[in-house]
Motif scaffolding. Structure first.
Motif, mmCIF file in Angstrom:
data_model
loop_
_atom_site.group_PDB
_atom_site.id
_atom_site.type_symbol
_atom_site.label_atom_id
_atom_site.label_comp_id
_atom_site.label_asym_id
_atom_site.label_seq_id
_atom_site.Cartn_x
_atom_site.Cartn_y
_atom_site.Cartn_z
ATOM 1 N N HIS A 1 61.898 17.961 23.485
ATOM 2 C CA HIS A 1 61.456 17.873 24.880
ATOM 3 C C HIS A 1 61.414 19.221 25.590
ATOM 4 C CE1 HIS A 1 65.824 18.000 25.251
ATOM 5 N NE2 HIS A 1 65.700 18.238 26.550
ATOM 6 N N LEU A 2 62.105 20.241 25.028
ATOM 7 C CA LEU A 2 62.114 21.532 25.721
ATOM 8 C C LEU A 2 61.419 22.646 24.943
ATOM 9 C CD1 LEU A 2 64.414 23.573 24.367
ATOM 10 C CD2 LEU A 2 65.973 22.078 25.603
ATOM 11 N N ASP B 1 62.232 21.426 34.213
ATOM 12 C CA ASP B 1 62.457 20.075 33.709
ATOM 13 C C ASP B 1 63.662 19.984 32.791
ATOM 14 O OD1 ASP B 1 60.237 19.171 35.075
ATOM 15 O OD2 ASP B 1 58.887 19.386 33.363
ATOM 16 N N TRP B 2 64.039 21.092 32.155
ATOM 17 C CA TRP B 2 65.112 21.024 31.168
ATOM 18 C C TRP B 2 66.191 22.092 31.342
ATOM 19 C CZ3 TRP B 2 65.669 25.629 28.774
ATOM 20 C CH2 TRP B 2 64.564 26.492 28.760
ATOM 21 N N ALA C 1 60.006 25.211 33.065
ATOM 22 C CA ALA C 1 61.398 25.282 32.615
ATOM 23 C C ALA C 1 62.319 24.414 33.462
ATOM 24 C CB ALA C 1 61.875 26.732 32.647
ATOM 25 N N GLU D 1 69.876 21.387 31.713
ATOM 26 C CA GLU D 1 70.637 20.899 30.559
ATOM 27 C C GLU D 1 71.355 22.030 29.826
ATOM 28 O OE1 GLU D 1 68.696 17.412 28.370
ATOM 29 O OE2 GLU D 1 66.966 18.543 29.116
ATOM 30 N N ASP E 1 58.484 24.904 23.163
ATOM 31 C CA ASP E 1 57.159 25.319 23.612
ATOM 32 C C ASP E 1 56.049 24.841 22.683
ATOM 33 O OD1 ASP E 1 55.546 26.782 25.478
ATOM 34 O OD2 ASP E 1 55.281 28.330 23.951
ATOM 35 N N ALA F 1 61.258 28.152 24.330
ATOM 36 C CA ALA F 1 61.206 26.896 25.072
ATOM 37 C C ALA F 1 60.024 26.896 26.048
ATOM 38 C CB ALA F 1 62.513 26.689 25.829
ATOM 39 N N ARG F 2 59.751 25.724 26.601
ATOM 40 C CA ARG F 2 58.660 25.614 27.580
ATOM 41 C C ARG F 2 59.033 26.365 28.849
ATOM 42 N NH1 ARG F 2 57.966 21.231 29.843
ATOM 43 N NH2 ARG F 2 59.689 20.023 28.979
#
Length: 331
Positions: free
Chosen positions: A129-130, A58-59, A56, A62, A132, A30-31
């Motif tokens: 959206h999450l 930002d998401w 990280a 969740e 990388d 993930a980002r």
């Protein structure tokens, strides 16, 4: 509730621990973070290595909830969300593509490869959206072949969704007519042409071969026989239910024997002339090993137990209410 120790290093925030072995590691890249699930751990939430907290942030909520990673110490969460479920499913599907222990011997069917790719693409799109990789969805869609889904009525909604996704992303899906593989075809025994005077076998060491090449619970067997005036070593290694041709070599004592996939027998087979002194050395038994270039042997003492645990995990997954569509189709 899931609880993790949280540690901060100079370069990352570590949530829990990575799984102890590669074959148990289910991963989402993930980002700003790597998310790890242990295939043998029933906890819904992943361990994580957060190397860019801003990206990280930002998401990450969740997955763990809005109070996640507020400091070092211990984090406990009961958070549930569609993103958490989708991330775990995507991690599982990536794991299954690499490590699913298909085996005639253990009764574990192969997963339908086309359906696996399609379901992977679907979950990839849901987590775009999450992730990388900015092109992750397009890459996943290019692996999908719509014709492989036709044999699975339960995949009709997935096929329609994939077609819509491809249209939205401007990806031209492949649609190559192929027959559905017979995952449960039993290996047929070939007739022996020579007089066998000695034989042996050993469990397959799956650390030495590519994933899904050999039966995860199968054996490799050798046979020393006299045929047409010559002494021959013949080898057969049980292929995985969905095996594809692979560059494998069997080593019996000091003899190297190239193997090829024989669809008629469901095995990788090969033979070579036996050295003149082979018969004199039979008293102690001859070890056999099947390997592929670039693979190193796993020397750990618990490797048999680890393999058995993964086979048991796969068997439980096939009957689980949480099974993916790919697993339900295989079962």
């Amino acid at each position: 509730m899931t609880a993790f120790a949280v540690r901060r290093t100079a370069t990352a925030i570590l949530v829990g621990d990575r799984p102890p072995h590669p074959e148990r590691t289910m991963l989402v890249e993930a980002r700003g973070a790597l998310l790890y699930w242990d295939a043998l751990d029933l906890r819904a939430h992943p361990a994580a290595e957060v190397f860019d907290a801003r990206a990280a942030g930002d998401w990450l909520w969740e997955v763990y909830g809005p109070e996640a990673l507020t400091g070092a110490g211990t984090m406990a969460t009961e958070w549930e969300s569609p993103v958490l479920d989708a991330a775990r499913n995507l991690a599982f599907l990536h794991w299954a593509g690499a490590w699913w222990p298909a085996s005639h011997a253990a009764g574990i069917p192969a997963l339908p490869a086309g359906l696996l790719r399609a379901e992977t693409a679907w979950y990839t799109a849901g987590l775009e959206h999450l992730l990388d990789d900015d092109a992750a969805v397009e890459r996943a869609l290019t692996e999908v072949d719509l014709s492989t889904l036709v044999s699975y009525p339960e995949a009709a909604d997935l096929a329609a969704g994939i077609a819509d996704l491809a249209d939205s992303y401007g990806v031209a899906l492949r649609d190559t007519a192929r027959l559905r593989p017979e995952d449960w075809a039993l290996a047929a025994g070939g007739a022996y042409e020579g007089l066998a005077v000695a034989s042996g076998s050993a469990p397959i060491d799956w650390s030495l071969v590519p994933a899904r090449a050999l039966d995860a619970a199968g054996e490799a067997a050798w046979r020393f026989e006299h045929r047409s005036g010559a002494w021959i070593l013949h080898v057969a290694a049980s292929a995985a239910p969905d095996a594809a041709p692979a560059a494998l070599t069997a080593v019996v004592d000091t003899v190297e024997i190239p193997l090829r996939l024989d669809p008629g027998t469901g095995a990788f087979t090969g033979e070579a002339p036996a050295p003149p002194d082979f018969a004199r050395r039979l008293g102690g038994g001859r070890p056999i090993q099947v390997r592929a270039p670039g693979y190193a042997a796993d020397r750990s003492e618990d490797r048999a137990e680890r393999r058995a645990a993964l086979i048991a995990f796969a068997r439980d997954r096939l009957a689980s209410p949480d099974a993916t569509l790919t697993e339900r189709a295989a079962a």
